[in-house]
Design a protein around this motif. Sequence first.
Motif, mmCIF file in Angstrom:
data_model
loop_
_atom_site.group_PDB
_atom_site.id
_atom_site.type_symbol
_atom_site.label_atom_id
_atom_site.label_comp_id
_atom_site.label_asym_id
_atom_site.label_seq_id
_atom_site.Cartn_x
_atom_site.Cartn_y
_atom_site.Cartn_z
ATOM 1 N N THR A 12 0.839 -1.203 0.000
ATOM 2 C CA THR A 12 0.000 0.000 0.000
ATOM 3 C C THR A 12 0.873 1.252 0.000
ATOM 4 O OG1 THR A 12 -1.648 -1.204 1.293
ATOM 5 C CG2 THR A 12 -1.890 1.177 1.179
ATOM 6 N N GLU A 13 0.465 2.262 -0.753
ATOM 7 C CA GLU A 13 1.194 3.535 -0.749
ATOM 8 C C GLU A 13 1.195 4.114 0.668
ATOM 9 O OE1 GLU A 13 0.123 6.367 -3.775
ATOM 10 O OE2 GLU A 13 -0.680 4.775 -5.036
ATOM 11 N N HIS A 14 2.264 4.817 0.994
ATOM 12 C CA HIS A 14 2.415 5.344 2.357
ATOM 13 C C HIS A 14 1.264 6.279 2.722
ATOM 14 C CE1 HIS A 14 4.309 6.859 5.982
ATOM 15 N NE2 HIS A 14 4.128 8.094 5.534
ATOM 16 N N ARG A 15 0.873 7.136 1.781
ATOM 17 C CA ARG A 15 -0.169 8.102 2.111
ATOM 18 C C ARG A 15 -1.506 7.410 2.365
ATOM 19 N NH1 ARG A 15 -0.875 10.930 -3.857
ATOM 20 N NH2 ARG A 15 -1.077 8.986 -5.039
ATOM 21 N N LEU A 16 -1.824 6.354 1.604
ATOM 22 C CA LEU A 16 -3.069 5.626 1.836
ATOM 23 C C LEU A 16 -3.002 4.820 3.127
ATOM 24 C CD1 LEU A 16 -3.928 4.342 -1.760
ATOM 25 C CD2 LEU A 16 -4.979 6.229 -0.506
ATOM 26 N N ARG A 17 -1.810 4.309 3.443
ATOM 27 C CA ARG A 17 -1.664 3.557 4.677
ATOM 28 C C ARG A 17 -1.933 4.453 5.890
ATOM 29 N NH1 ARG A 17 3.278 2.217 4.190
ATOM 30 N NH2 ARG A 17 2.925 0.234 3.106
ATOM 31 N N VAL A 18 -1.365 5.662 5.890
ATOM 32 C CA VAL A 18 -1.551 6.586 7.015
ATOM 33 C C VAL A 18 -3.013 6.998 7.147
ATOM 34 C CG1 VAL A 18 -0.982 8.883 7.890
ATOM 35 C CG2 VAL A 18 0.817 7.425 6.918
ATOM 36 N N ARG A 19 -3.651 7.288 5.999
ATOM 37 C CA ARG A 19 -5.055 7.711 6.042
ATOM 38 C C ARG A 19 -5.949 6.581 6.547
ATOM 39 N NH1 ARG A 19 -4.704 10.362 -0.010
ATOM 40 N NH2 ARG A 19 -3.132 11.934 0.528
ATOM 41 N N SER A 20 -5.651 5.339 6.145
ATOM 42 C CA SER A 20 -6.437 4.195 6.605
ATOM 43 C C SER A 20 -6.263 3.986 8.097
ATOM 44 C CB SER A 20 -6.014 2.927 5.844
ATOM 45 O OG SER A 20 -6.185 3.096 4.459
ATOM 46 N N GLN A 21 -5.057 4.213 8.595
ATOM 47 C CA GLN A 21 -4.813 4.064 10.034
ATOM 48 C C GLN A 21 -5.583 5.113 10.835
ATOM 49 O OE1 GLN A 21 -0.573 4.171 10.440
ATOM 50 N NE2 GLN A 21 -0.266 2.145 9.493
ATOM 51 N N VAL A 22 -5.725 6.300 10.275
ATOM 52 C CA VAL A 22 -6.514 7.344 10.936
ATOM 53 C C VAL A 22 -7.956 6.883 11.109
ATOM 54 C CG1 VAL A 22 -7.493 9.659 10.636
ATOM 55 C CG2 VAL A 22 -5.060 9.259 10.191
ATOM 56 N N ARG A 47 -8.625 15.444 11.125
ATOM 57 C CA ARG A 47 -10.025 15.842 10.972
ATOM 58 C C ARG A 47 -10.462 15.749 9.499
ATOM 59 N NH1 ARG A 47 -9.467 20.477 13.044
ATOM 60 N NH2 ARG A 47 -9.888 19.844 15.202
ATOM 61 N N ARG A 48 -9.550 16.117 8.604
ATOM 62 C CA ARG A 48 -9.897 16.092 7.177
ATOM 63 C C ARG A 48 -10.195 14.683 6.687
ATOM 64 N NH1 ARG A 48 -5.189 17.227 4.945
ATOM 65 N NH2 ARG A 48 -5.439 19.469 5.232
ATOM 66 N N TRP A 49 -9.324 13.731 7.017
ATOM 67 C CA TRP A 49 -9.512 12.382 6.481
ATOM 68 C C TRP A 49 -10.645 11.637 7.171
ATOM 69 C CZ3 TRP A 49 -7.961 12.215 1.971
ATOM 70 C CH2 TRP A 49 -6.791 12.853 1.558
ATOM 71 N N ARG A 50 -10.921 11.950 8.390
ATOM 72 C CA ARG A 50 -12.101 11.370 9.031
ATOM 73 C C ARG A 50 -13.375 11.879 8.351
ATOM 74 N NH1 ARG A 50 -12.268 11.152 15.484
ATOM 75 N NH2 ARG A 50 -14.183 10.064 14.851
ATOM 76 N N ASN A 62 -8.646 8.729 -1.334
ATOM 77 C CA ASN A 62 -7.777 9.044 -2.465
ATOM 78 C C ASN A 62 -7.668 10.543 -2.651
ATOM 79 O OD1 ASN A 62 -7.282 6.323 -3.254
ATOM 80 N ND2 ASN A 62 -9.350 6.253 -4.128
ATOM 81 N N ASP A 63 -6.604 10.975 -3.317
ATOM 82 C CA ASP A 63 -6.448 12.398 -3.598
ATOM 83 C C ASP A 63 -7.516 12.857 -4.579
ATOM 84 O OD1 ASP A 63 -4.233 12.582 -2.006
ATOM 85 O OD2 ASP A 63 -2.815 12.180 -3.634
ATOM 86 N N ARG A 64 -7.994 14.058 -4.404
ATOM 87 C CA ARG A 64 -8.947 14.626 -5.332
ATOM 88 C C ARG A 64 -8.248 15.126 -6.592
ATOM 89 N NH1 ARG A 64 -12.634 18.213 -1.087
ATOM 90 N NH2 ARG A 64 -13.745 16.427 -0.123
ATOM 91 N N GLN A 65 -9.021 15.203 -7.669
ATOM 92 C CA GLN A 65 -8.469 15.720 -8.911
ATOM 93 C C GLN A 65 -8.082 17.188 -8.745
ATOM 94 O OE1 GLN A 65 -7.784 14.158 -11.717
ATOM 95 N NE2 GLN A 65 -8.536 12.167 -11.004
ATOM 96 N N ARG A 66 -6.925 17.517 -9.280
ATOM 97 C CA ARG A 66 -6.448 18.898 -9.205
ATOM 98 C C ARG A 66 -6.284 19.458 -10.609
ATOM 99 N NH1 ARG A 66 -1.545 17.843 -4.838
ATOM 100 N NH2 ARG A 66 -2.841 16.936 -3.181
ATOM 101 N N CYS A 67 -6.480 20.714 -10.714
ATOM 102 C CA CYS A 67 -6.367 21.343 -12.039
ATOM 103 C C CYS A 67 -4.929 21.358 -12.520
ATOM 104 C CB CYS A 67 -6.928 22.755 -12.004
ATOM 105 S SG CYS A 67 -6.095 23.844 -10.808
ATOM 106 N N GLY A 68 -3.974 21.391 -11.604
ATOM 107 C CA GLY A 68 -2.569 21.369 -11.988
ATOM 108 C C GLY A 68 -2.081 22.682 -12.564
ATOM 109 N N ARG A 69 -0.813 22.676 -12.986
ATOM 110 C CA ARG A 69 -0.214 23.868 -13.549
ATOM 111 C C ARG A 69 -0.785 24.140 -14.940
ATOM 112 N NH1 ARG A 69 6.094 23.576 -14.530
ATOM 113 N NH2 ARG A 69 5.307 22.169 -16.147
#
Length: 372
Positions: A12-22, A47-50, A62-69
Amino acid sequence: MRLKKMAYGHKTEHRLRVRSQVVLHAARGRSNARIARETGLHLDTVRRWRGRFAQAGLPGLNDRQRCGRPASFTPLQAAEVKALACRLPAETGVPVSRWSCPELAREAVRRGITTFISASTVRRWLAQDAIKPWQHRSWIFITDPGFRLKAARVLDLYARTWQGEQLREDEYVISADEKTSVQARCRCHPTLAPGKARAMRVNHTYGRGGALAYLAAYDVHHARVFGRTEPRTGVVPFMHLVTQVMSQEPYASAKRVFWIVDNGSSHRGQKAADRLAAVFPNAVMVHTPVHASWLNQVEIYFSVVQRKVVSPNDFTDLTEVRHRLRAFEVRYNAAAQPFQWKFTTSDLDALLARLDQHTADHHEESSAVVAA
């Protein structure tokens, strides 16, 4: 179950692992402040991920879509660069034979398509449309007026047919040719075997030990190779190969032995066919069309020899080359199976029809350009 797998899975990607643990901590009734302390995250992050999990479930982690540069180039600029890549450099006055990505980038700037563009950007644009101007494929017109007839005879023999009749058990098909200039190159330093994280290493410099010709006859339906080495190619060396095959059984007493050859000088034309029949009455020479050596199955065997015996070339002298080729023949014949030749006369007719249609379309386009 899926949430626990995301929280503790090794892949699992690190960011998803941390969010799942929250979320798991929250499911156990822990406060945001405690979760922040145990995970090392900011309180607002917890608070955000909960909140996102409460709204959307697992997809909310998952990360939301961003408009980007903002895009640096317009679609029109990309299209103009691709159009430039589809033109020959000579048509634009650039003194190169083929485009490379750096050349295209410089030419785009010179033409004012853009003020700056990198070669990697050009490469990415061309990869999207599978355009590779740095590659080329050669082609040739069919010049043999009897191409279809000659090619069909060869293909029929591969299918064990001759003039509409099935070949008998005592009739054989031999594919023969010469591989010229097999060199003995003695490397100035020993070749190093492959090792951990290291490919086999072959010294670039070498001493020349001469060259020889390798002649081979391949029994198409029985996957048997007969080879010999000669100082050079020619009529006499080729007849030596024929004699080597035709003087042994089952070919000596066969009803007919068909020899498929190309139009090389050693066996070209009716004169060569008559010479073969005069020495061996049961031998029939069959020529492939001009510029159609790809119909000769022995070329497949030569490609195997090139990959497994000759390359990389590291022989002390021609004697070692001869011994290696002979040893490989024995090894090959011990386990060889007939090539799975799938190109039939039906495929040949379809190919010729496509070529005729392509030629007709080309003439129409040329006529339209002249009329305009």
